[in-house]
Design a protein around this motif. Structure first.
Motif, mmCIF file in Angstrom:
data_model
loop_
_atom_site.group_PDB
_atom_site.id
_atom_site.type_symbol
_atom_site.label_atom_id
_atom_site.label_comp_id
_atom_site.label_asym_id
_atom_site.label_seq_id
_atom_site.Cartn_x
_atom_site.Cartn_y
_atom_site.Cartn_z
ATOM 1 N N LEU A 1 34.701 41.853 33.117
ATOM 2 C CA LEU A 1 35.399 41.958 34.399
ATOM 3 C C LEU A 1 36.759 41.282 34.282
ATOM 4 N N THR A 2 37.810 42.005 34.659
ATOM 5 C CA THR A 2 39.151 41.436 34.715
ATOM 6 C C THR A 2 39.474 41.118 36.166
ATOM 7 N N LEU A 3 39.651 39.841 36.465
ATOM 8 C CA LEU A 3 39.915 39.380 37.834
ATOM 9 C C LEU A 3 40.979 38.299 37.789
ATOM 10 N N ASN A 4 42.098 38.565 38.443
ATOM 11 C CA ASN A 4 43.215 37.612 38.491
ATOM 12 C C ASN A 4 43.691 37.234 37.095
ATOM 13 N N GLY A 5 43.715 38.207 36.185
ATOM 14 C CA GLY A 5 44.203 37.964 34.830
ATOM 15 C C GLY A 5 43.194 37.327 33.896
#
Length: 403
Positions: free
Chosen positions: A13-17
């Motif tokens: 998961l990519t979240l806020n970089g």
């Protein structure tokens, strides 16, 4: 997949970089992304945008944007079914009118009569191809299938023929009076051996199982290093492996015998197991498949603190499943059919194929038993392939995933 109401896939998961490693679980009311430290819940009514980009095979990049503008980007190697299930449960997704619906709406406003498309008896997958082209392709495929199935059908039918039909000329394809006497005679002949026939079977099963497992583990670990790490001499070593594919077992038989003799391993199981461990076909296939595995998965696992063996066993091996299933098929076929007569001398260590070949060499009187032997020898490799081919076809497309 656990059940029809619960689809899941491991991924990142990519979240806020930041990249997080975990598992996305799609349920009836919400989706949950579970990591070691936290669980992120994504209720379907709060989703504003749900998009999917297919990366090849079952791999998908799923983008979820919530109504509070929080955006989640998932990379899932087996996420296609997860996305389809989420899309079915997402009831408040925006409905867009298709071009056909818009044309129908305008035609109704003008008072024009809308012609319904004619229903065809057969649904065709390629409407741009003529019906004659479809028929020609199916006829050609049917002929090729018959040619490929004929040797198997003829071998089985020969094993079911009585002795007089085996010597009939011209030969018949199917038995007129099928019988299992050839198999019963084979069992009687096997029971007359001074070494219990179960010993031959045990030797073959042991050599096949241990040789296949060792070949798979060694080839996979070496391929992982060659595919994902750069080190001095790596390209040269793989070139040597590729060159070794050119030489058949008949060419390498004498060097193998000399080496095993120097190591005092003649007339032991190691004379068959060590060459099986070092077979180049497994290393070549595993390395080619692992090169297509996205490096992002390995990097995400390292960020989460996974060690090299954990990355290899839990991430790499499940994603190259078609490769190691194919390696298993080749290895089982090779080891099961080996007679080992050049390196195994003790009768108690002989393989099943050697014992069956001795029965085949019994002369004209054992022609029926020889036909039964052919079926017995080829049954196990075919059975292994039938068990594995569905999984290979299901996951073969995912082997070409690239970053």
């Amino acid at each position: 997949m656990s059940n029809k109401n619960n689809y899941k896939s491991s991924g990142t998961l990519t979240l806020n970089g930041k990249k997080l490693r975990g598992e996305l679980i799609a349920e009836e009311r919400l989706a949950r992304f579970v990591t070691k430290k936290q669980t992120i819940e994504l209720p379907y009514p709060e989703i504003a945008v749900l998009k999917n980009v297919r990366n090849g095979g079952m791999a998908s990049t799923i983008t979820i944007k919530m109504q509070d503008d929080t955006e989640y980007v998932f990379y899932l190697p087996s996420g296609l079914k997860v996305y389809h299930y989420m899309d079915q449960q997402w009831d408040n997704r925006p409905r867009s009118m298709s071009r056909a619906d818009e044309l129908h709406r305008l035609a109704e406003l003008r008072g024009e009569r809308i012609q319904k498309p004619r229903k065809h008896l057969f649904k065709r997958r390629h409407p741009n191809r003529s019906l004659g082209g479809d028929i020609g392709i199916y006829v050609m495929l049917a002929l090729v299938a018959c040619l490929m199935a004929f040797p198997l059908v003829f071998a089985v039918s020969s094993a079911l023929k009585p002795l007089d039909e085996l010597f009939r000329f011209p030969p018949t394809i199917f038995p007129q009076h099928p019988t299992i006497d050839n198999f019963s005679d084979l069992i009687v002949t096997m029971g007359q051996s001074w070494v219990p026939f179960s010993r031959y079977i045990l030797n073959t099963v042991f050599i096949t199982a241990v040789g296949t497992f060792g070949h798979l583990v060694i080839a996979s670990m070496a391929a992982f290093v060659l595919a994902k790490y750069d080190f001095p001499g790596g390209r040269f070593f793989f070139a040597v492996v590729t060159t070794a594919l050119m030489f058949s077992g008949y060419v390498t038989g004498i060097p193998n015998y000399v080496i095993m003799s120097k190591l005092n391993m003649i007339d032991t199981y190691w004379a068959l197991l060590l060459p099986a461990f070092a077979a180049p076909i497994g290393l070549f296939m595993m390395k080619q498949f692992m090169e297509g595995l996205p490096t992002a998965l390995i990097e995400a696992a390292k960020i989460d603190g996974a060690k090299e063996f954990r990355i290899f066993w839990s991430i790499v091996m499940p994603n190259v499943k078609p490769a190691w299933l194919t390696v298993i098929i080749f290895s089982v076929q090779s080891l099961w059919n080996t007679s080992a007569s050049t390196v195994i001398y003790s009768e108690a260590k002989k393989t099943l194929v050697f014992a069956l070949q001795q029965i085949q060499a019994g002369g004209i009187a054992r022609t029926g038993q020889a036909a039964a032997v052919t079926v017995v020898v080829m049954a196990v490799p075919i059975f292994i392939f039938v068990l594995s081919q569905s999984q290979i076809l299901e996951t073969m497309a995912s082997s070409g995933i690239k970053d």
